[in-house]
Design an enzyme around this catalytic site. Structure first.
Site, PDB file in Angstrom:
ATOM      1  N   LEU A 186     -11.897   2.330   4.367  1.00  0.00           N
ATOM      2  CA  LEU A 186     -10.870   1.141   4.163  1.00  0.00           C
ATOM      3  C   LEU A 186     -10.707   0.880   4.885  1.00  0.00           C
ATOM      4  CD1 LEU A 186     -12.333  -1.093   2.930  1.00  0.00           C
ATOM      5  CD2 LEU A 186     -11.336  -0.422   0.466  1.00  0.00           C
ATOM      6  N   GLU A 187      -9.044   1.513   4.976  1.00  0.00           N
ATOM      7  CA  GLU A 187      -7.792   1.179   5.008  1.00  0.00           C
ATOM      8  C   GLU A 187      -7.296   0.904   6.660  1.00  0.00           C
ATOM      9  OE1 GLU A 187      -5.181  -0.482   3.821  1.00  0.00           O
ATOM     10  OE2 GLU A 187      -5.799  -0.147   1.189  1.00  0.00           O
ATOM     11  N   SER A 188      -8.132   1.827   6.953  1.00  0.00           N
ATOM     12  CA  SER A 188      -7.572   1.901   8.336  1.00  0.00           C
ATOM     13  C   SER A 188      -8.365   3.010   9.215  1.00  0.00           C
ATOM     14  CB  SER A 188      -6.813   3.131   8.399  1.00  0.00           C
ATOM     15  OG  SER A 188      -7.219   4.595   8.415  1.00  0.00           O
ATOM     16  N   LEU A 229     -10.721   5.338   0.286  1.00  0.00           N
ATOM     17  CA  LEU A 229      -9.167   4.382   0.935  1.00  0.00           C
ATOM     18  C   LEU A 229      -9.081   4.649   2.226  1.00  0.00           C
ATOM     19  CD1 LEU A 229      -6.953   4.870  -2.258  1.00  0.00           C
ATOM     20  CD2 LEU A 229      -7.578   2.993  -0.762  1.00  0.00           C
ATOM     21  N   ARG A 276       1.105  -0.888   0.589  1.00  0.00           N
ATOM     22  CA  ARG A 276       0.019   0.333  -0.427  1.00  0.00           C
ATOM     23  C   ARG A 276       0.005   1.304  -0.544  1.00  0.00           C
ATOM     24  NH1 ARG A 276      -1.388  -2.924   4.424  1.00  0.00           N
ATOM     25  NH2 ARG A 276      -3.692  -4.242   3.418  1.00  0.00           N
TER      26      ARG A 276
END
Length: 448
Positions: A129-131, A126, A2
């Site tokens: 979604l990631e964190s 994003l 990522r």
């Protein structure tokens, strides 16, 4: 694998591209324009300085219409998996809205940066979604920050990572780096879907699987047959599912939160490093909030070789500057905490330490005639030892359990620990569908 100050603008989608969106599965090829603790308990003879008035109307500007106007992919209609993920997210409508409320200060930064760069609004999903937009700190070579950037990729993008400062946890630095990557991937692959997949699995993997194919001609079904890790296809589905909900929250029974006055953060450049506890007192804020907004600083005081700036609510910046002017630059960095054992005036403490009473009063957010009560925690000038932690210690070898963090999926956990997915599923039969934060997954490593 990522994978960056902020301007406002609106992204306009040409009508011809809107027709293309409705007609086919290929997204428009729109290029980017460019690659909390309370203050001390005191009995005060006069009220502390008032906070400044709300800075601007934009502090109350909703991010949601701006995002919808900037959406450039198909969202709900991309493929059936997107709808299923949208329904999954919407099951906990109250928790979903609350998570976006907590994300709001960082979301506003990302929305501004997307508009500045003319990037699609979907990429504001994003970090969620990631964190869940949390500046997640990790050790070793694991991804970190709200964009979950791995160290090598972050450093290649110009992000500084050191013992006292990790730019991956800095909302401004990490957003700049992440969106630079997205713009670069789009420039190479000419497809926003492939840009997301490159962010998730790496540009080399995308380049290899794409081969000589024309990305403009790829339907959703054709792209789904690319031999990515299943988590990469799922990553795109979840990104579009989040955009689907944001585009029409009422359809899913969700009421999205709106920003409060303190959600609009402003970058304040400092002449020198400052103790974050001092900064919080000067701005009249809780230390937990200040540390969260400025998570790149891994210790109480700013590292000498780090960028010296603060993200503070725009409405508090005037108060911060006024209070900081009362503290000499040489005293900005070194402070310690001490609990009062007696009742005495703040002036008595200032005399004992040998600093002007105005300085000590400003550092503790009280007036110069304040009386300090027993057990009050005072911030006093003086060096305080910092715990030694270079952030490079590796996680325990052969762990037996993985605790689920934001962005985890079964396939991602299996890939990280080199465990076959079907074996991980057999070890954790209860883990079906969406994983829950804090859930514990049993592991079986390949070298056990």
């Amino acid at each position: 694998m990522r994978r960056p100050p902020v301007a406002q603008a609106r992204v306009a989608l040409p009508g011809v591209l809107a027709l293309l969106l409705a007609a086919c599965a290929t997204p428009p090829a729109r290029p980017p324009t460019s690659p909390s603790a309370p203050p001390p308990e005191v009995v005060s003879s006069a009220p502390p300085a008032a906070t400044s008035a709300p800075a601007a109307k934009e502090a109350d500007t909703s991010p949601w219409p701006r995002l919808r106007q900037a959406f450039a992919m198909q969202g709900c209609d991309y493929r059936p998996q997107v709808q299923r993920w949208a329904q999954t997210y919407a099951k906990g409508a109250r928790q979903f809205a609350a998570s976006w409320k907590r994300a709001m200060p960082f979301l506003l930064i990302v929305v501004d940066e997307l508009a500045k760069r003319d990037l699609p609004g979907e990429f504001a999903m994003l970090p969620y979604l990631e964190s869940s937009y949390q500046p997640v700190a990790t050790r070793g070579d694991r991804p970190a920050g709200m964009w979950q950037l791995v160290p090598d990729t972050a450093r290649e993008a110009g992000v500084v990572i050191g013992a006292g400062y990790d730019g991956r946890l800095d909302a401004l630095a990490s957003t700049s780096a992440a969106l630079d990557l997205i713009a670069r991937y789009y420039k190479e692959f000419a497809d926003w879907r492939l840009a997301d997949m490159a962010f998730n699995s790496g540009e080399f993997r995308v380049r290899k699987l794409l081969g000589q194919r024309d990305p403009h001609a790829l339907s959703a079904d054709e792209l789904a047959r690319f031999a990515f890790n299943p988590g990469t296809h799922e990553h795109l589905d979840r990104l579009l599912a989040l955009a689907c909900i944001i585009d029409d929250p009422a359809r899913f029974g969700i009421k999205l939160p709106e920003p409060d006055e303190d959600d609009r953060l402003q970058s304040v450049t400092l002449e020198a490093g400052m103790d974050l506890r001092l900064a919080a007192r000067l701005a009249g804020l809780g230390i937990d909030d200040v540390k969260r907004w400025n998570a790149g600083y891994r210790r109480n005081r700013m590292a000498p070789d780090a960028v010296h700036r603060l993200l503070l609510p725009a409405a508090r910046v005037e108060r911060f500057h006024a209070a900081a002017d009362a503290v000499p630059l040489a005293l900005w960095s070194d402070w310690r905490e001490e609990r009062a054992a007696r009742t005495s005036g703040i002036g008595s403490w200032a005399t004992q330490i040998g600093v002007p009473v105005a300085v000590l009063a400003a550092a503790n957010a009280v007036d110069e005639g304040a009386t300090v009560m027993p057990s009050t925690t005072l911030l006093l000038p003086g060096h305080e030892p910092e715990p030694v932690d270079d952030g490079r210690r590796k996680p325990a070898r052969n762990p037996r359990v993985h605790v689920v963090v934001a962005g985890d999926t079964l396939s991602r956990v299996a890939h990280h620990y080199a465990i076959p997915l079907d074996r991980l599923q057999r070890l954790n039969p209860q883990a079906r569908g969406t994983l829950h934060l804090g859930e514990r997954l049993r592991l079986e490593l390949t070298d056990d």
